[in-house]
Design a protein around this motif. Sequence first.
Motif, short mmCIF file in Angstrom:
data_model
loop_
_atom_site.label_atom_id
_atom_site.label_comp_id
_atom_site.label_asym_id
_atom_site.label_seq_id
_atom_site.Cartn_x
_atom_site.Cartn_y
_atom_site.Cartn_z
N HIS A 142 3.08 5.52 2.64
CA HIS A 142 4.15 4.54 2.84
C HIS A 142 4.20 4.10 4.31
O HIS A 142 5.28 3.96 4.88
CB HIS A 142 5.51 5.12 2.45
N GLY A 143 3.05 3.95 4.91
CA GLY A 143 3.00 3.45 6.28
C GLY A 143 3.33 4.49 7.35
O GLY A 143 3.23 4.22 8.53
N LYS A 144 3.71 5.70 6.93
CA LYS A 144 4.05 6.72 7.92
C LYS A 144 2.94 7.75 7.97
O LYS A 144 2.43 8.16 6.93
CB LYS A 144 5.36 7.37 7.48
N GLU A 145 2.58 8.16 9.17
CA GLU A 145 1.45 9.07 9.31
C GLU A 145 1.71 10.40 8.61
O GLU A 145 2.82 10.92 8.65
CB GLU A 145 1.16 9.32 10.78
N ASP A 205 10.40 11.67 -9.78
CA ASP A 205 9.77 10.37 -10.03
C ASP A 205 8.84 10.02 -8.89
O ASP A 205 8.90 8.96 -8.29
CB ASP A 205 10.84 9.28 -10.20
N GLN A 206 7.97 10.96 -8.56
CA GLN A 206 7.06 10.79 -7.44
C GLN A 206 6.33 9.45 -7.53
O GLN A 206 5.90 9.05 -8.61
CB GLN A 206 6.02 11.91 -7.43
N ALA A 207 6.22 8.78 -6.40
CA ALA A 207 5.58 7.47 -6.37
C ALA A 207 4.08 7.58 -6.56
O ALA A 207 3.42 6.67 -7.02
CB ALA A 207 5.87 6.78 -5.06
N LEU A 208 3.55 8.75 -6.18
CA LEU A 208 2.10 8.92 -6.20
C LEU A 208 1.79 10.23 -6.91
O LEU A 208 2.41 11.26 -6.63
CB LEU A 208 1.61 8.97 -4.75
N PRO A 262 0.82 -1.22 0.00
CA PRO A 262 0.00 0.00 0.00
C PRO A 262 0.85 1.27 0.00
O PRO A 262 1.82 1.37 0.73
CB PRO A 262 -0.81 -0.10 1.29
N VAL A 263 0.48 2.21 -0.87
CA VAL A 263 1.17 3.49 -0.96
C VAL A 263 0.52 4.47 0.00
O VAL A 263 1.17 5.23 0.69
CB VAL A 263 1.08 4.04 -2.40
N ILE A 264 -0.80 4.42 -0.01
CA ILE A 264 -1.53 5.39 0.81
C ILE A 264 -2.74 4.69 1.41
O ILE A 264 -3.36 3.84 0.75
CB ILE A 264 -1.91 6.61 -0.04
N SER A 265 -3.02 4.97 2.66
CA SER A 265 -4.23 4.41 3.24
C SER A 265 -4.83 5.40 4.21
O SER A 265 -4.12 6.25 4.76
CB SER A 265 -3.92 3.08 3.94
N THR A 289 -7.50 1.97 0.94
CA THR A 289 -6.11 1.56 0.84
C THR A 289 -5.78 1.47 -0.64
O THR A 289 -6.54 0.87 -1.40
CB THR A 289 -5.91 0.18 1.49
N ILE A 290 -4.70 2.08 -1.03
CA ILE A 290 -4.36 2.10 -2.45
C ILE A 290 -2.99 1.47 -2.65
O ILE A 290 -2.04 1.81 -1.95
CB ILE A 290 -4.43 3.53 -2.99
N ASP A 291 -2.95 0.54 -3.57
CA ASP A 291 -1.75 -0.25 -3.79
C ASP A 291 -0.81 0.46 -4.75
O ASP A 291 -1.23 1.27 -5.57
CB ASP A 291 -2.16 -1.61 -4.37
N LYS A 292 0.45 0.09 -4.66
CA LYS A 292 1.44 0.66 -5.58
C LYS A 292 1.07 0.31 -7.02
O LYS A 292 0.70 -0.82 -7.32
CB LYS A 292 2.81 0.07 -5.26
#
Lengths: 529, 245
Positions: free
Chosen positions: A339-342, A430-433, A278-281, A301-304
Amino acid sequence: MDMFLGCNDLSVRYYNRSEHILKNITLSINKGEKVLILGPSGGGKSTLISTLAGIIPEYIEAEVTGQVFLRDNVGIMFQDPDSQFCMLHVDEEIAFSLENRSVPQTEMDNIISDLMNQVGLKVDKKTPIDTLSGGMKQRLALACLLALEPEVLFFDEPTAQLDPAGRKEILEILHRLSQKTNQTMIFVEHMLDGCIEWMDRIIMLNEDGNVIGDGEPEDIIHHFTNEMKEAGIWRPKLYPSKWIEVIENPSHPLSIKLSKQFKSKCQTAMKDYKIENPVISTENVTIGYGRKSIVKEINLTIDKGEWISIVGENGSGKSTLLKSLIRLEPIKKGNIFIHGKELTNWSDRELYEQVGFVFQNPEHQFIADTVFEEIAFGGSQRNWPEELIYAKTKRLIQEFGLEDHENKHPFTLSFGQKRRLSVATMLLFDQALLLLDEPTFGQDEKTTYKLMKQLKERQKQGTTIIMVTHDMDLVDQYSDRVLLLNKGKMAYQGTPFGLFSNRDILQKTKIIPPLHYQLMHERREEILV
Amino acid sequence: MKVNHSFLATINPSCKLFSHVLVMLLLMVITDVKVTFLIWFLAVLIGLFLGGWTISYLLKRLCPFFGIFILIFWMMAAFGKGQETIWQWAWFHVTQESINHGLTIAFRMLAFVTYGLLFTSTTDLTVFIMSLIHQCKLSPKWAYGLLAGIRLIPLFQSELNQLKMAHKVRGYKEKNGWKMFLSYAVPMFTQGIRKSERIAIAMEARGLSRAKNRTYYRTTKVALKDGGYLVSILAIVIVMIIIFR
């Protein structure tokens, strides 16, 4: 020559340009005719109707040669709903037209009520204009024009800045009006669905401002397919076929095509998805100011590498949700993790290296003086070595087809190029999102599909894309999942196929699915009958 | 500017504005603390009894100005000149005269604000502009242009918010104040010029300047009570000046 409306050997040139925008145009428009003017952007469509309406050269300066046959009483509707009003309330705005015509004050109230009924503006007379939606504003604009009792009505892309629901409303009202009053109407539009069905005639312009086609809609569509494609005109999905024929006759070419499309969608819909990375949740996120909540209890929850579309009516909170994902809107309750960080634990700098955001209006994002500097901006702020900046920027310029414009000022680009530049500026790290707020709004067909292709390419390389849009065809074609917001709440979360085949949700949230789903719904109904 | 349903809201806007401006002019030439205070107090009374204000509205609106009131008072009082020293410490020098001065200036400021608020809180913007056309003979072209311009203010506000967000995302930080200003001003100006040009064309296309005998949807007239308001407010102020001089 006695003409209702038209021109003879008309050429127009703006004083700040050396080229003529219109060249040797001869036209005659009959009373009661509904005419659609098509052509590439910058090809002089707006200039032509402004000239026929008498605005050029009276209020907009230009060199006009040739004869123009004008009518005294005309009304013209413009595309930007916000910049055609001068008063604060609905009734005053309509009265402004009446005042200019010296209608006695005692008659005004009745006329205003009549006009509001006629255009379906069912609000209080004293409603402030800013509180109306785009579609309502265009209704009001129409009422103001009808108040002028015009002999001819001109429309300069009246629906270009509306969402599909608003667009449909306005075109239906115009159609009804045209049947009732047999008003002469002249349109410039770049989206043909909804208006081509009731046009009498199409005039096709080319890039140089010449008329290349003039005739019945069906013939023009047939003969000028390539020119229309080149000009980026959104060609009709159905016309000249009739919906009833397509439903009843399974061997109709369009019917076959749609069935095929539907079947291939069916297959893709069978795949399940699993979230691995998950990239963002979000957890129970509520967004709003003070006591007001705009979006409530969002869990996702959004996957890579996924492509997510967010859809919903205007005011359902789509943009607000998108903005909250990168702290542009305050979160009242709940948590967002990237990325799991708040989210609150990210610094601005780190966050925007991970997430890019493309705003609805590309101009807002531009800060540098040339296209090159615009893209390189983030790198030079972070003191990257020159070679690295150069290499990365060049690559993006190439990827988004801006090679010829590298040294131009961003504001001088065309609308489509501005859009592509605004996306390119968000990809330097190269932003992941990548978050996009209605990236195709107001774009023509050509630039829309060009942009979609480039985004798809990015997605293949692993970029996660979240896009707010109104275009259900794009949702169906490109997204892996779709989120539907209804009045600030999540109404659906899943594949586009699942959404478009669920009739209950579609009806409740007023979403019009792409044609192949509509065909399937009709067929199903037939079986039931 | 939003209208409420008070007596003051029914007064002709031009007339109301004229009365308040006259009072403000008088305020400028009065140097007496008591009279200045009373003129301010008169505005508060009008607001409460004729202007539909509630105490809480009054406090909320005037609260920030009380801060400025104290600031002005202290600046004038502690550093002023004068003979009758009341208190002196370090560089502070408070005298009878400076206290008087401070209070007068501070109340004058407060009175200006209150009379202004009295006008804006009870006047509908459109009616005000119409009254400028009818009573002050402002040309309709200017008046409608003014209204169209006022409409743009909220649009600019949302535009500015969007720009701020976009700059934040791009990590735009500029130490040079002038460049910073330009980065906001240029897009706003271009947008503003484009929008106002479009509005102007739309207004012309609807026949603004072709109108020969223009009629009006909303007309404003000067009635007896408007004159009454003007005369009585002036009379009270002048009587106060004479009595307390």
